[in-house]
Design an enzyme around this catalytic site. Structure first.
Site, mmCIF file in Angstrom:
data_model
loop_
_atom_site.group_PDB
_atom_site.id
_atom_site.type_symbol
_atom_site.label_atom_id
_atom_site.label_comp_id
_atom_site.label_asym_id
_atom_site.label_seq_id
_atom_site.Cartn_x
_atom_site.Cartn_y
_atom_site.Cartn_z
ATOM 1 N N CYS A 8 3.882 8.466 4.310
ATOM 2 C CA CYS A 8 4.886 7.494 4.908
ATOM 3 C C CYS A 8 6.179 7.624 4.180
ATOM 4 O O CYS A 8 7.362 7.000 4.786
ATOM 5 C CB CYS A 8 4.283 6.018 4.225
ATOM 6 S SG CYS A 8 2.827 5.875 5.141
ATOM 7 N N GLN A 67 -6.507 3.706 2.836
ATOM 8 C CA GLN A 67 -5.183 2.666 2.265
ATOM 9 C C GLN A 67 -5.559 1.219 2.457
ATOM 10 O O GLN A 67 -5.019 0.539 1.440
ATOM 11 C CB GLN A 67 -4.075 3.207 3.215
ATOM 12 C CG GLN A 67 -3.545 4.482 3.093
ATOM 13 C CD GLN A 67 -2.080 4.649 3.530
ATOM 14 O OE1 GLN A 67 -1.673 3.740 4.025
ATOM 15 N NE2 GLN A 67 -1.673 5.719 3.619
ATOM 16 N N SER A 76 1.916 -3.746 7.805
ATOM 17 C CA SER A 76 2.832 -3.204 8.457
ATOM 18 C C SER A 76 2.311 -2.950 10.067
ATOM 19 O O SER A 76 1.058 -2.782 10.383
ATOM 20 C CB SER A 76 3.445 -1.759 7.821
ATOM 21 O OG SER A 76 2.187 -0.859 7.835
ATOM 22 N N HIS A 109 6.469 -0.152 11.004
ATOM 23 C CA HIS A 109 6.382 1.087 10.149
ATOM 24 C C HIS A 109 6.190 2.234 10.838
ATOM 25 O O HIS A 109 4.991 2.877 11.134
ATOM 26 C CB HIS A 109 5.591 0.736 9.113
ATOM 27 C CG HIS A 109 5.281 1.919 8.259
ATOM 28 N ND1 HIS A 109 6.033 3.097 7.777
ATOM 29 C CD2 HIS A 109 4.213 2.052 7.224
ATOM 30 C CE1 HIS A 109 5.776 3.804 6.792
ATOM 31 N NE2 HIS A 109 4.454 3.332 6.722
ATOM 32 N N CYS A 117 5.527 3.481 -0.817
ATOM 33 C CA CYS A 117 3.798 3.964 -1.231
ATOM 34 C C CYS A 117 3.547 4.949 -0.114
ATOM 35 O O CYS A 117 3.787 4.827 0.978
ATOM 36 C CB CYS A 117 2.946 2.812 -1.161
ATOM 37 S SG CYS A 117 2.814 1.689 0.171
#
Length: 391
Positions: A89, A156, A246, A347, A377
């Protein structure tokens, strides 16, 4: 002492999955922001030394070096080299930091850091799913990694739930934060706060009409706290929902970074100076908590306290990430993601780093503020932190 300056920054408005940007090939979308960041700087494109392009899912239309292909699909000279990088990311935030390192070292003077992700046309996980469907391999994690950390899976979603539990966050905390993200994005959009940073892209509507895409499509203009509270849980027994995560998003963004010498030689006007930056890594299981120690590390390097930072952009991968960051850093919630974050705006993975930097710089300048801090992150327990000074 050498300095690294930002002279222009631009992004597309985000598109929902299979939404208004679905017909844009990611290479073409990236090419348009490259052209725009050059045009907004006023620089001669022939002096550009390099393009560093962040992209996470380097498969399908984003395979075979999307960064170089974006240069070739643009009007920029084909003599400009490019490289495509993946730090999950934080890919295009790392692009900014690599560009700054090139400029500060004196090896290059004009570098474009950029990012692109079409999550509609190149779905997340595509690079993994194709070989597995063919019966090749078992996935990116080997048994050695699972054995080292005493787990049977690494995700995640699990990491975000672990952060929430560790920092004492509740479902109500997360829902309130998700609602606030939407409200801030709505207010910013209605006030025209994003107009200066967004590059309009031509799209075709469902009715067949052609218009410009200039508003982030993920914003829920009818959002209510009650509606957010009614969204079902992602994981049974957890507290995270789609409304506090997101949004999958299509988009591209770019930032131009130059040396002090290039600034003078080409008569450029800086909009920001890169003040400090760094990257750290830690536990890959809880993984998304790393912005906390990374921020402490970079603040320490810069000789600054969190109180000296005027605005923060902390990527809203999941609501527990910025909430835990606020709590542990003792940061001011009023300074966080003031125009909304990824929960509302989306995102677009590889594009998010340069996207957030674009928004951060414009927000600082609009408010007459000085220092901004951005952190992301990232998969694998990594986090980038960049501090900029608006000029």
């Amino acid at each position: 002492m050498p300095e690294a300056y930002i002279v222009s920054a631009v992004r597309t408005a985000g598109g929902r999955r299979n939404g208004r940007l679905r017909d844009w090939h990611p290479v073409d979308m990236a090419a348009r922001v490259l052209e725009a960041v050059v045009a907004r700087s006023g620089i001669d494109p022939n002096v550009i030394d390099d393009v560093i392009m962040g992209c996470v899912t380097q498969a399908g239309e984003q395979a075979f070096h999307v960064g170089r292909n974006a240069v070739l699909a643009s009007s920029l000279p084909d003599r400009i080299p490019a490289v495509t990088i993946d730090r999950q990311c934080g890919s295009s935030q790392q692009a900014i930091q690599f560009a700054a390192q090139a400029v500060l070292s004196g090896t290059q003077d004009v570098v474009i850091a950029a990012g692109v992700e079409s999550m509609s046309r190149v779905p997340m996980g595509l690079a993994l799913s194709a070989p597995l469907q063919q019966g090749i391999g078992t996935g990116p994690y080997t048994q050695a990694i699972f054995d080292r950390y005493g787990v049977t899976e690494i995700t995640q979603f699990a990491g975000a739930e672990m952060i929430a539990a560790k920092h004492g966050l509740t479902r109500d905390d997360l829902d309130a934060f998700g609602f606030e993200s939407q409200q801030r994005a709505i207010a910013a959009t209605r006030a025209g706060a994003f107009e200066a940073e967004i590059l309009p892209l031509e799209v075709v509507t469902a009715e067949g009409a052609t218009e410009l895409h200039v508003v982030d499509e993920g914003i829920r203009f009818d959002a209510t706290l009650e509606a957010i509270q009614s969204v079902k849980l992602v994981t049974p027994g957890g507290i995270i929902t789609a409304a506090t995560s997101s949004q999958i998003c299509d988009g591209a963004s770019a930032v131009m970074i130059v040396s002090g010498e290039a600034l003078k030689a080409h008569g450029l006007t800086p909009i920001a100076r890169i003040h400090a930056f760094g990257v750290t890594a830690g536990d890959p299981v809880i993984m998304l908590e790393e912005p906390i120690p990374a921020t402490r590390h970079v603040l320490g390097k810069a000789g600054m306290t969190i109180g000296e930072i005027d605005l923060y952009e902390v990527n809203e991968a999941f609501a527990p990430v910025p909430l835990a960051w606020l709590k542990e850093l003792g940061a001011d919630p009023a300074k966080l993601n003031v125009n909304g974050g990824a929960i509302a705006l989306g995102h677009p993975l590889g594009s998010s780093g340069t996207k957030l930097m674009t928004t951060l710089i414009h927000a600082l300048k609009a408010r007459g503020l000085r220092y901004g801090l951005q952190t992301m992150c990232e998969g694998g327990g990594i986090a980038n932190v960049t501090i900029v000074e608006a000029l």
